[in-house]
Design a protein around this motif. Sequence first.
Motif, PDB file in Angstrom:
ATOM      1  N   VAL A  14       0.858  -1.184   0.000  1.00 10.80           N
ATOM      2  CA  VAL A  14       0.000   0.000   0.000  1.00 10.80           C
ATOM      3  C   VAL A  14       0.898   1.239   0.000  1.00 10.80           C
ATOM      4  N   LYS A  15       0.408   2.321  -0.606  1.00 16.32           N
ATOM      5  CA  LYS A  15       1.162   3.578  -0.553  1.00 16.32           C
ATOM      6  C   LYS A  15       1.095   4.177   0.844  1.00 16.32           C
ATOM      7  N   ASN A  16      -0.092   4.125   1.429  1.00 15.32           N
ATOM      8  CA  ASN A  16      -0.332   4.716   2.737  1.00 15.32           C
ATOM      9  C   ASN A  16      -0.930   3.639   3.640  1.00 15.32           C
ATOM     10  N   PRO A  17      -0.253   3.275   4.723  1.00 17.21           N
ATOM     11  CA  PRO A  17      -0.766   2.211   5.592  1.00 17.21           C
ATOM     12  C   PRO A  17      -2.075   2.555   6.293  1.00 17.21           C
ATOM     13  N   GLN A  18      -2.518   3.803   6.199  1.00 19.28           N
ATOM     14  CA  GLN A  18      -3.799   4.198   6.775  1.00 19.28           C
ATOM     15  C   GLN A  18      -4.970   3.854   5.851  1.00 19.28           C
ATOM     16  N   THR A  19      -4.658   3.408   4.620  1.00 20.24           N
ATOM     17  CA  THR A  19      -5.706   3.112   3.639  1.00 20.24           C
ATOM     18  C   THR A  19      -5.637   1.656   3.202  1.00 20.24           C
ATOM     19  N   LEU A  20      -6.608   1.276   2.383  1.00 17.80           N
ATOM     20  CA  LEU A  20      -6.618  -0.064   1.781  1.00 17.80           C
ATOM     21  C   LEU A  20      -6.390   0.029   0.273  1.00 17.80           C
ATOM     22  N   LYS A  21      -5.646   1.022  -0.171  1.00 18.15           N
ATOM     23  CA  LYS A  21      -5.353   1.178  -1.595  1.00 18.15           C
ATOM     24  C   LYS A  21      -4.088   0.386  -1.925  1.00 18.15           C
ATOM     25  N   PHE A  22      -4.304  -0.851  -2.376  1.00 19.00           N
ATOM     26  CA  PHE A  22      -3.180  -1.715  -2.711  1.00 19.00           C
ATOM     27  C   PHE A  22      -2.577  -1.275  -4.037  1.00 19.00           C
ATOM     28  N   THR A  23      -1.251  -1.233  -4.095  1.00 18.83           N
ATOM     29  CA  THR A  23      -0.572  -0.681  -5.261  1.00 18.83           C
ATOM     30  C   THR A  23      -0.181  -1.722  -6.304  1.00 18.83           C
ATOM     31  N   ASP A  24      -0.132  -2.981  -5.939  1.00 22.05           N
ATOM     32  CA  ASP A  24       0.322  -4.023  -6.863  1.00 22.05           C
ATOM     33  C   ASP A  24      -0.622  -5.220  -6.772  1.00 22.05           C
ATOM     34  N   LEU A  25      -1.772  -5.096  -7.419  1.00 24.29           N
ATOM     35  CA  LEU A  25      -2.807  -6.133  -7.309  1.00 24.29           C
ATOM     36  C   LEU A  25      -2.373  -7.485  -7.869  1.00 24.29           C
ATOM     37  N   GLU A  26      -1.434  -7.482  -8.791  1.00 25.54           N
ATOM     38  CA  GLU A  26      -0.977  -8.754  -9.371  1.00 25.54           C
ATOM     39  C   GLU A  26      -0.128  -9.565  -8.401  1.00 25.54           C
ATOM     40  N   ASN A  27       0.373  -8.926  -7.354  1.00 21.27           N
ATOM     41  CA  ASN A  27       1.249  -9.626  -6.413  1.00 21.27           C
ATOM     42  C   ASN A  27       0.709  -9.632  -4.989  1.00 21.27           C
ATOM     43  N   LEU A  28      -0.618  -9.666  -4.853  1.00 25.71           N
ATOM     44  CA  LEU A  28      -1.199  -9.785  -3.514  1.00 25.71           C
ATOM     45  C   LEU A  28      -0.803 -11.122  -2.898  1.00 25.71           C
ATOM     46  N   ASP A  29      -0.592 -11.124  -1.604  1.00 26.40           N
ATOM     47  CA  ASP A  29      -0.286 -12.354  -0.875  1.00 26.40           C
ATOM     48  C   ASP A  29      -1.595 -12.891  -0.303  1.00 26.40           C
ATOM     49  N   ILE A  30      -2.132 -13.932  -0.940  1.00 19.03           N
ATOM     50  CA  ILE A  30      -3.358 -14.563  -0.466  1.00 19.03           C
ATOM     51  C   ILE A  30      -2.959 -15.590   0.593  1.00 19.03           C
ATOM     52  N   VAL A  31      -3.209 -15.261   1.849  1.00 12.83           N
ATOM     53  CA  VAL A  31      -2.837 -16.149   2.952  1.00 12.83           C
ATOM     54  C   VAL A  31      -3.760 -17.357   2.977  1.00 12.83           C
ATOM     55  N   GLY A  32      -5.073 -17.131   2.794  1.00 15.72           N
ATOM     56  CA  GLY A  32      -5.994 -18.255   2.732  1.00 15.72           C
ATOM     57  C   GLY A  32      -7.404 -17.918   3.148  1.00 15.72           C
ATOM     58  N   MET A  33      -8.260 -18.942   3.059  1.00 14.43           N
ATOM     59  CA  MET A  33      -9.666 -18.865   3.471  1.00 14.43           C
ATOM     60  C   MET A  33      -9.788 -19.625   4.788  1.00 14.43           C
ATOM     61  N   PHE A  34     -10.612 -19.081   5.693  1.00 10.16           N
ATOM     62  CA  PHE A  34     -10.736 -19.669   7.021  1.00 10.16           C
ATOM     63  C   PHE A  34     -12.206 -19.756   7.416  1.00 10.16           C
ATOM     64  N   PRO A  35     -12.575 -20.785   8.183  1.00  8.59           N
ATOM     65  CA  PRO A  35     -13.981 -21.038   8.505  1.00  8.59           C
ATOM     66  C   PRO A  35     -14.535 -20.195   9.656  1.00  8.59           C
ATOM     67  N   ASP A  36     -13.659 -19.439  10.337  1.00  5.52           N
ATOM     68  CA  ASP A  36     -14.123 -18.615  11.451  1.00  5.52           C
ATOM     69  C   ASP A  36     -13.139 -17.476  11.672  1.00  5.52           C
ATOM     70  N   TYR A  37     -13.596 -16.473  12.413  1.00  7.78           N
ATOM     71  CA  TYR A  37     -12.764 -15.289  12.623  1.00  7.78           C
ATOM     72  C   TYR A  37     -11.507 -15.601  13.422  1.00  7.78           C
TER      73      TYR A  37
END
Length: 72
Positions: A14-37
């Motif tokens: 992200v450019k600014n850690p206060q936002t959710l504006k990701f700058t490189d969508l092609e290289n997102l780190d998908i950690v995974g899907m989870f069944p509960d919080y």
Amino acid sequence: MNDTKLHLVFGGRVKNPQTLKFTDLENLDIVGMFPDYASAEEAWKGAAQRTVDDAEMKYVVVHLHKLLQPEG
């Protein structure tokens, strides 16, 4: 009845850690899907701690169950 409430954990640069504006969508780190919080939060903490010294990396938990069933 299935009480699974899907959560997605991912992060990226992200450019600014206060936002959710990701700058490189092609290289997102998908950690995974989870069944509960609780398990999603544990995965989020691990990923965030691995990149704690990199101010441009941000990880989030997305409540997919709220997108799939907005009323619940």
